[in-house]
Scaffold this motif. Sequence first.
Motif, PDB file in Angstrom:
ATOM      1  N   ARG A  90       0.842  -1.208   0.000  1.00 21.07           N
ATOM      2  CA  ARG A  90       0.000   0.000   0.000  1.00 21.07           C
ATOM      3  C   ARG A  90       0.871   1.249   0.000  1.00 21.07           C
ATOM      4  N   LYS A  91       1.902   1.263   0.845  1.00 21.76           N
ATOM      5  CA  LYS A  91       2.786   2.428   0.912  1.00 21.76           C
ATOM      6  C   LYS A  91       3.561   2.632  -0.393  1.00 21.76           C
ATOM      7  N   LYS A  93       2.282   1.903  -3.149  1.00 20.22           N
ATOM      8  CA  LYS A  93       1.190   2.097  -4.128  1.00 20.22           C
ATOM      9  C   LYS A  93       1.165   0.963  -5.153  1.00 20.22           C
ATOM     10  N   LYS A  97      -1.678  -4.929  -7.398  1.00 18.33           N
ATOM     11  CA  LYS A  97      -0.992  -5.124  -8.662  1.00 18.33           C
ATOM     12  C   LYS A  97       0.002  -6.280  -8.593  1.00 18.33           C
TER      13      LYS A  97
END
Length: 100
Positions: A90-91, A93, A97
């Motif tokens: 998450r960090k 981004k 994916k």
Amino acid sequence: MDFEIIDFSLERAKMLYPDLDNHELILEIAFLYDRTVKAGSQVPVLDLAKELDWAPEEVGDVVESAMFFKYLTEPKRGVIGAKITNKALRKLKLFGKHKV
């Protein structure tokens, strides 16, 4: 036509060096460490240290920091390496994916 393949994550980690307490660097190392483990490395810290041209102790310290901040899981007994966490993805981004 010759193409040079650039590993942006590896280059970013080299650029952020030597600030081993930088969270961006810790996240990049978590990603690179996970990738090294998934590639089948039996000694991921040593292999990553060679790729980065760092001392193995430096890579080990950053990997420990990544585990402390929960960017990498604690390795299970009898298993080589740790895995990147959803928190780290998450960090970075990258959540959703990449498979964890």
